[in-house]
Design a protein around this motif. Structure first.
Motif, PDB file in Angstrom:
ATOM      1  N   ARG A  44       0.833  -1.208   0.000  1.00 30.80           N
ATOM      2  CA  ARG A  44       0.000   0.000   0.000  1.00 30.80           C
ATOM      3  C   ARG A  44       0.864   1.253   0.000  1.00 30.80           C
ATOM      4  N   THR A  62       0.093   5.053   0.772  1.00 35.69           N
ATOM      5  CA  THR A  62      -0.975   5.819   1.398  1.00 35.69           C
ATOM      6  C   THR A  62      -0.645   7.300   1.439  1.00 35.69           C
ATOM      7  N   SER A  68     -11.956   7.616   2.814  1.00 34.68           N
ATOM      8  CA  SER A  68     -10.878   7.151   1.951  1.00 34.68           C
ATOM      9  C   SER A  68     -11.363   6.744   0.569  1.00 34.68           C
ATOM     10  N   GLY A 116      -9.360   4.734  -3.161  1.00 30.38           N
ATOM     11  CA  GLY A 116      -8.143   4.068  -3.596  1.00 30.38           C
ATOM     12  C   GLY A 116      -8.313   3.401  -4.945  1.00 30.38           C
ATOM     13  N   HIS A 136      -1.611  -1.169  -4.069  1.00 35.26           N
ATOM     14  CA  HIS A 136      -2.806  -0.343  -3.903  1.00 35.26           C
ATOM     15  C   HIS A 136      -2.399   1.078  -3.520  1.00 35.26           C
ATOM     16  N   TYR A 137      -2.925   2.051  -4.257  1.00 36.77           N
ATOM     17  CA  TYR A 137      -2.768   3.468  -3.901  1.00 36.77           C
ATOM     18  C   TYR A 137      -4.022   3.854  -3.138  1.00 36.77           C
ATOM     19  N   GLU A 138      -3.841   4.496  -1.982  1.00 31.46           N
ATOM     20  CA  GLU A 138      -5.000   4.933  -1.215  1.00 31.46           C
ATOM     21  C   GLU A 138      -4.764   6.333  -0.667  1.00 31.46           C
TER      22      GLU A 138
END
Length: 117
Positions: A35, A37, A74, A76, A83-85
């Motif tokens: 991730r 974030t 949030s 994403g 995963h981009y969140e």
């Protein structure tokens, strides 16, 4: 470092990591998701929600309804296991966290690594 320079450096670093891992197949990668974030600058809840809404529009993604139960606003986008969140931790969640951690140094367990066997 300016925001533009940081963005360019971050993208170059991600590409360099991907190239390194591709060229070195014996180097393990996490078996769990990876991730990245982004947390918006802390402001009032409305301002942080607006920033997450803006990012959701750029991603073409929805707001994650599951996070709302915990006062996390949030969105994403997934790229396989990466995963981009973007997450805004709203005031209610920050207040709960601060209340829980306010007792952090009040209890000291009677434990010594020397006695562990």
């Amino acid at each position: 470092m300016s925001t533009t320079d940081h963005r360019t450096a971050a993208i170059a670093g991600l590409r360099a990591l991907a190239d390194f891992l591709d060229a070195n197949p014996d180097v393990p990668v996490p078996r769990t998701s990876i991730r990245i974030t982004y947390f918006p600058r802390r402001t009032d809840d409305a301002g942080m929600r607006a920033e997450i809404d803006r990012i959701a529009g750029l991603l073409g993604a929805a707001i994650n309804p599951g996070g709302l139960l915990y006062s996390h606003y949030s969105t994403g986008l997934g790229f396989g296991p990466v995963h981009y969140e973007a997450i805004a931790v709203l005031a209610d969640a920050r207040a709960r966290y601060e209340a829980v951690t306010s007792y952090e140094d009040c209890i000291i367990p009677d434990y010594s690594p020397a006695h562990a066997a």
